[in-house]
Design a protein around this motif. Structure first.
Motif, PDB file in Angstrom:
ATOM      1  N   THR A 165       0.824  -1.200   0.000  1.00  0.00           N
ATOM      2  CA  THR A 165       0.000   0.000   0.000  1.00  0.00           C
ATOM      3  C   THR A 165       0.859   1.249   0.000  1.00  0.00           C
ATOM      4  OG1 THR A 165      -0.176  -0.276   2.385  1.00  0.00           O
ATOM      5  CG2 THR A 165      -2.042  -0.972   1.075  1.00  0.00           C
ATOM      6  N   THR A 166       1.996   1.227   0.688  1.00  0.00           N
ATOM      7  CA  THR A 166       2.862   2.404   0.672  1.00  0.00           C
ATOM      8  C   THR A 166       3.403   2.646  -0.729  1.00  0.00           C
ATOM      9  OG1 THR A 166       3.540   1.710   2.863  1.00  0.00           O
ATOM     10  CG2 THR A 166       4.718   3.548   1.903  1.00  0.00           C
ATOM     11  N   LEU A 167       3.757   1.548  -1.394  1.00  0.00           N
ATOM     12  CA  LEU A 167       4.231   1.659  -2.771  1.00  0.00           C
ATOM     13  C   LEU A 167       3.166   2.305  -3.652  1.00  0.00           C
ATOM     14  CD1 LEU A 167       6.856   0.691  -4.052  1.00  0.00           C
ATOM     15  CD2 LEU A 167       5.684  -1.387  -4.729  1.00  0.00           C
ATOM     16  N   TYR A 168       1.940   1.828  -3.469  1.00  0.00           N
ATOM     17  CA  TYR A 168       0.825   2.375  -4.244  1.00  0.00           C
ATOM     18  C   TYR A 168       0.644   3.858  -3.951  1.00  0.00           C
ATOM     19  CZ  TYR A 168      -3.779   2.362  -6.444  1.00  0.00           C
ATOM     20  OH  TYR A 168      -4.847   2.611  -7.266  1.00  0.00           O
TER      21      TYR A 168
ATOM     22  N   ASN B 289       0.892   6.604  -6.806  1.00  0.00           N
ATOM     23  CA  ASN B 289      -0.363   7.116  -7.345  1.00  0.00           C
ATOM     24  C   ASN B 289      -0.930   8.305  -6.599  1.00  0.00           C
ATOM     25  OD1 ASN B 289       0.181   4.514  -8.231  1.00  0.00           O
ATOM     26  ND2 ASN B 289      -1.923   4.156  -8.764  1.00  0.00           N
ATOM     27  N   GLY B 290      -0.324   8.715  -5.489  1.00  0.00           N
ATOM     28  CA  GLY B 290      -0.846   9.892  -4.810  1.00  0.00           C
ATOM     29  C   GLY B 290      -1.919   9.551  -3.797  1.00  0.00           C
ATOM     30  N   PHE B 291      -2.236  10.509  -2.928  1.00  0.00           N
ATOM     31  CA  PHE B 291      -3.096  10.226  -1.789  1.00  0.00           C
ATOM     32  C   PHE B 291      -4.541   9.987  -2.222  1.00  0.00           C
ATOM     33  CE2 PHE B 291      -3.999   9.890   2.530  1.00  0.00           C
ATOM     34  CZ  PHE B 291      -5.194  10.517   2.796  1.00  0.00           C
ATOM     35  N   TYR B 292      -5.040  10.713  -3.209  1.00  0.00           N
ATOM     36  CA  TYR B 292      -6.448  10.573  -3.541  1.00  0.00           C
ATOM     37  C   TYR B 292      -6.744   9.164  -4.056  1.00  0.00           C
ATOM     38  CZ  TYR B 292     -11.037  11.780  -5.228  1.00  0.00           C
ATOM     39  OH  TYR B 292     -12.382  11.807  -5.424  1.00  0.00           O
TER      40      TYR B 292
ATOM     41  N   TRP C  50      -6.575   6.722  -1.140  1.00  0.00           N
ATOM     42  CA  TRP C  50      -7.697   6.787  -0.214  1.00  0.00           C
ATOM     43  C   TRP C  50      -8.935   6.131  -0.821  1.00  0.00           C
ATOM     44  CZ3 TRP C  50      -7.647   6.965   4.598  1.00  0.00           C
ATOM     45  CH2 TRP C  50      -8.621   7.547   5.396  1.00  0.00           C
ATOM     46  N   ASN C  51      -9.048   6.090  -2.133  1.00  0.00           N
ATOM     47  CA  ASN C  51     -10.207   5.526  -2.803  1.00  0.00           C
ATOM     48  C   ASN C  51      -9.889   4.237  -3.538  1.00  0.00           C
ATOM     49  OD1 ASN C  51     -12.175   7.621  -2.262  1.00  0.00           O
ATOM     50  ND2 ASN C  51     -10.816   8.908  -3.456  1.00  0.00           N
ATOM     51  N   TRP C  52      -8.869   3.531  -3.112  1.00  0.00           N
ATOM     52  CA  TRP C  52      -8.386   2.364  -3.819  1.00  0.00           C
ATOM     53  C   TRP C  52      -9.289   1.160  -3.573  1.00  0.00           C
ATOM     54  CZ3 TRP C  52      -3.378  -0.565  -2.146  1.00  0.00           C
ATOM     55  CH2 TRP C  52      -3.046  -1.515  -3.121  1.00  0.00           C
ATOM     56  N   PHE C  53      -9.724   0.531  -4.663  1.00  0.00           N
ATOM     57  CA  PHE C  53     -10.410  -0.738  -4.555  1.00  0.00           C
ATOM     58  C   PHE C  53      -9.486  -1.801  -5.122  1.00  0.00           C
ATOM     59  CE2 PHE C  53     -13.867  -3.547  -4.117  1.00  0.00           C
ATOM     60  CZ  PHE C  53     -13.796  -4.426  -5.173  1.00  0.00           C
ATOM     61  N   ASP C  54      -9.105  -2.756  -4.298  1.00  0.00           N
ATOM     62  CA  ASP C  54      -8.099  -3.731  -4.710  1.00  0.00           C
ATOM     63  C   ASP C  54      -8.809  -4.978  -5.208  1.00  0.00           C
ATOM     64  OD1 ASP C  54      -5.728  -5.070  -5.033  1.00  0.00           O
ATOM     65  OD2 ASP C  54      -5.656  -5.722  -2.947  1.00  0.00           O
ATOM     66  N   TYR C  55      -8.678  -5.229  -6.514  1.00  0.00           N
ATOM     67  CA  TYR C  55      -9.333  -6.430  -7.038  1.00  0.00           C
ATOM     68  C   TYR C  55      -8.395  -7.622  -7.023  1.00  0.00           C
ATOM     69  CZ  TYR C  55      -6.788  -4.638 -11.021  1.00  0.00           C
ATOM     70  OH  TYR C  55      -5.814  -4.152 -11.821  1.00  0.00           O
TER      71      TYR C  55
ATOM     72  N   PRO D  87      -4.330   4.360   7.870  1.00  0.00           N
ATOM     73  CA  PRO D  87      -3.338   4.940   6.955  1.00  0.00           C
ATOM     74  C   PRO D  87      -2.125   5.568   7.610  1.00  0.00           C
ATOM     75  CG  PRO D  87      -5.199   6.410   7.190  1.00  0.00           C
ATOM     76  CD  PRO D  87      -5.538   5.206   7.984  1.00  0.00           C
ATOM     77  N   GLY D  88      -2.095   5.675   8.930  1.00  0.00           N
ATOM     78  CA  GLY D  88      -1.018   6.431   9.566  1.00  0.00           C
ATOM     79  C   GLY D  88       0.368   5.993   9.183  1.00  0.00           C
ATOM     80  N   LEU D  89       0.594   4.679   9.197  1.00  0.00           N
ATOM     81  CA  LEU D  89       1.932   4.167   8.902  1.00  0.00           C
ATOM     82  C   LEU D  89       2.351   4.494   7.483  1.00  0.00           C
ATOM     83  CD1 LEU D  89       4.273   2.294   9.732  1.00  0.00           C
ATOM     84  CD2 LEU D  89       2.962   0.425   8.800  1.00  0.00           C
TER      85      LEU D  89
END
Lengths: 682, 117
Positions: free
Chosen positions: A65-68, A72-75, A78-83, A99-101
């Motif tokens: 998720t940190t890589l993502y 790809n930026g915060f927006y 924050w709206n990521w749907f992982d298929y 999301p803190g970490l």
């Protein structure tokens, strides 16, 4: 003139012209620097021995998720749907993580890049760790946020300033964004306020601090989607709200009492108000709980109050090894001398009670209770135990050095003729009555120094031996004492990454899900998030059924590859056969067709000739022991000798009908099978 | 009979003494009290509205109510800090207390605006 040991030191100090305050500052800063350097260095053992990589299971998800986030930026994050996980359900990542970490690591990465240090995000993640470099987990920032919030709140209570309360609300927000353990804060702080109210230590500052922190903190916390409306709807957060209302009533009554001069009238008013308030509160709470609006304590936290709850009702929670109750040996191993310094520190805290010491006592006691219930929570107890023990050590050392210095002063003033102060004479008397006091003090000081240095050595040793292994790479001693490295996990995941079609779906037990998605880059059926028990139970059922039933389930889930972990050749004991009973229990919890006694013989779990027939023919057994019957694992033992269980397996002649072996790693630890497409009709 | 009369007398006496004691408070504190009353009243109106119409969307309802409750609570904190009778805060200049109040309200309303949805 008697030679005093302090003379040359005093001369040296005088030559530097340092005042006492500056000396103190210098000592403090140098101690803190040394502590920081030591803390940083002990975490580097695994990086030095293996390489800079992410350990364990959960950190792989955090890393992905940190890589993502950085790409790809915060927006989008924050709206990521992982298929790619929980096929075919998918996972709303933005709404189901803390999301803190990730935000912290991404921020550090951005700052470093801004300063033109071109580090890879993986290095930043490896070094953002709670206990050892590589375990990139929520606790890394959560423990810091926890202490930060507590410090700011105690500061706010001490000063009564709105600005500090606002800061503690932000600290609480950071904690909520970092870890689900924020529930500890939102229950400890109201409990602390309650204790202060009961012991009569309340003041206006307490009102200002708690109210501002609660309202602003609650609002900020609700911005995290994963937390959502829990602060007003969940039973775990109701204590804070109850104390909030109690404070309003309490201070309102205080204000009215202050305004009224007549006490009799006030008593009448008091009676009316208190009965009204209690009635309203009880009715509201009762209505909320009965109608189900206020949800009861969830399983994860309820099992902290009743440790036997999870084993009977929620097998998934009971199966996690970090959730087991702590053995006393773990306490001894982790805490060493702090175990007896902690009660001593409690004594010293009680001796000089103040708002702050009450807080540390409460924090220490509650966190020790929870550390006893769940191994993972030792992490939360550690700062409190360290602080309280430090109070004990510092009080003891202070008393001893006062003894030492007073003895010296007594000798000094006694030696200078002409001083006839009563103090000198009394000290001289003291000197005569207990001649061994000074020696005793010196001996005790040396003892304390020895203990503390042993403690530092022990902690370094513990970190090096017990906590520095990345579970993804295994190491052992070879026949001649040389180190043998088993890198099978990564071998298997990279095989998956390079040799399977990009849209392949992999079925494995949920432990390995995060690693498969992060390193193998393939879609998985279940992973460590364990949010959907039925889905996991479906996989458990597939693993525990005969091959014909299992293939139906696998075809319905579009499974292309099956991954199992097998420790029979290397003696690795955390493999799927040892976890198999949990698969049966979890699967059986949802599908009653799977019954645990079918796999046991007289209540015993066996894999050799005397094992239950269902055990010998279930999918997991077949996949683990396929072609193992021909394998010679140990000198002097028959082929098919399972080194992890220590027995010769029962069913050596395994034929697979619907699956075929795709890949087995060099030490047979990870085995991957391909699901064959259905046969042609004719 | 006598008991009822005395309790009614009690209530009246209570009310009168409260009223007279309150009349003695300084004007700036009374302004703050008025503001607190207004905020609580607004919160009550919102709760009544929610009870009649339903609570969807819940985040908007919560942000509305919590903004009222939050600003009321912050105003009460300001009142405590500004009140000359509180010995603990005699070193705190009222300008600082007001600045803290404004800052906290700013944060409160920014979060509310994000939460309103």
């Amino acid at each position: 003139m008697p030679i005093l040991p302090n003379m040359p030191v005093l001369d040296l100090v005088k030559s530097f012209k340092l005042k006492t305050k500056q000396q103190e500052l210098l000592i403090r800063v140098s101690i803190l620097c040394l502590v920081y350097v030591l803390a940083f260095i002990t975490r580097l053992f695994s990086v030095l021995r293996y390489e800079s990589m992410i350990h364990e299971f959960d950190p792989y998800f955090n890393y992905r998720t940190t890589l993502y986030l950085t790409q790809n930026g915060f927006y989008d994050f924050w709206n990521w749907f992982d298929y790619e996980s929980w096929y075919p359900l998918g996972r709303i990542v933005g709404g189901t993580l803390y999301p803190g970490l990730m935000v912290t690591a991404a921020l550090i990465y951005r700052i470093l890049h801004f300063l033109r240090f071109a580090v890879h995000i993986r290095e930043v993640c490896v070094l953002t760790a709670p206990s050892v470099a590589g375990s990139y987990d929520n606790e890394g920032v959560a423990i810091f946020a926890l202490l930060f919030t507590f410090y700011l709140f105690v500061k706010a209570v001490n000063t009564g300033s709105l600005a500090w309360s606002l800061a503690s609300a932000f600290g609480y927000f950071y904690m909520v964004s970092a870890w689900g353990g924020y529930v500890f804060i939102i229950n400890l702080i109201p409990l602390y306020v309650l204790v202060l109210l009961i012991t009569g230590r309340y003041s206006m500052r307490l009102y200002v601090a708690y109210n501002c922190m609660y309202v602003l903190g609650m609002l900020l916390a609700m911005q995290i989607r994963f937390v959502g409306f829990q602060h007003v709807q969940s039973g775990e957060h109701m204590a804070a709200m109850g104390v909030f209302f109690l404070l309003q009533v309490f201070y309102f009554l205080d204000w009215v009492k202050h305004m009224l001069s007549d006490t009799k009238l006030f008593q009448a008013f008091l009676r009316i108000t208190v009965t009204c308030a209690v009635a309203v509160g009880a009715i509201a709470l009762g209505l909320g709980m009965l109608s189900g609006y206020i949800s009861p304590w969830t399983g994860r936290f309820y099992s902290l109050l009743d440790p036997t709850y999870a084993k009977d009702h929620i097998p998934i929670i009971a199966s996690v090894s970090e959730h087991q109750p702590t053995a006393w040996s773990s306490f001894m191993f982790d805490f060493h001398i702090l175990l007896f310094l902690f009660p001593a520190g409690l004594y010293f805290c009680f001796k000089r009670l103040s708002d702050a010491t009450i807080f540390i006592v409460m924090y220490g006691l509650t966190s020790m209770y929870f550390a006893g219930v769940m191994v993972r929570l030792i992490l939360v107890a550690t700062p409190a135990v360290c602080l309280v023990s430090a109070i004990a050590v510092s009080a003891t050392v202070k008393n001893l050095t006062v003894l030492l210095r007073s003895k010296n002063k007594g000798v000094q003033t006694g030696s200078t003729k002409g001083s006839s102060s009563s103090k000198a004479s009394s000290k001289a008397l003291l000197d005569q009555s207990q001649p061994f006091q000074k020696n005793g003090a010196i001996a005790l000081l040396f003892g304390a120094f020895y203990l503390l240095s042993k403690y530092a050595t022990h902690c370094t040793w513990v970190t090096s031996e017990a906590y520095s292994s990345p579970s993804i790479v295994l190491a052992a001693r070879g026949a001649h004492g040389s180190r043998v490295i088993f890198d099978d996990y990564r071998e298997a995941y990279f095989w998956l990454r390079q040799n399977t079609p990009p849209d392949a779906k992999v079925m494995s037990w949920w432990d390995y899900g995060y690693q498969i998605t992060a390193m193998g880059n393939r879609t998985v059926i279940v992973d460590n998030n364990t949010w959907n028990n039925t889905h996991i139970a479906t996989v458990g059922r597939a693993m525990s059924s005969y091959e014909d039933e299992a293939i139906e389930i696998m075809r319905s889930l579009d499974v292309d590859y099956v991954l199992v972990v097998f420790g029979g050749v290397t003696g690795y004991s955390s493999d799927d056969i040892n976890k198999f009973l949990w698969m049966v229990r979890i699967g059986g919890g949802v599908f009653p067709v799977i019954k645990e006694p079918d796999y046991l013989v007289n209540g015993e779990y066996r894999v050799d000739k005397g094992a239950a027939p269902k055990m010998l023919n279930c999918l997991m057994y077949k996949l683990c022991y396929y072609r193992f019957g021909e394998m010679l694992t140990e000198y002097g033992k028959p082929p098919g000798y399972d080194r992890a269980r220590g027995v010769e397996i029962g069913n050596k002649d395994i034929k697979l009908e619907h699956l075929e072996e795709a890949f087995t790693t060099s030490n047979w630890i990870v085995r991957i099978y391909k699901v064959k497409p259905p046969n042609n009709r004719w | 009979m006598a008991r009822e009369k005395s309790s009614k007398d009690n209530a009246q006496a209570l009310f009168h003494s409260l009223r007279s004691a309150y009349a003695a408070t300084p004007v700036n504190l009374k302004i703050i009290d008025l503001y607190v009353g207004f905020a609580v009243f607004t919160a009550l109106i919102q709760v009544v509205y929610m009870a009649s119409v339903g609570s969807f969307p819940f985040n908007s309802f919560l942000s509305g109510v919590l903004s009222c409750v939050g600003t009321a609570v912050l105003a009460v904190c300001l009142r405590i800090q500004v009140n000359k009778e509180n010995k603990e805060f005699k070193d705190l200049p009222p300008e600082r207390a007001f600045a803290d109040f404004v800052l906290c309200n700013l944060v409160l309303h920014l979060v509310i605006m994000n939460f309103l949805g």
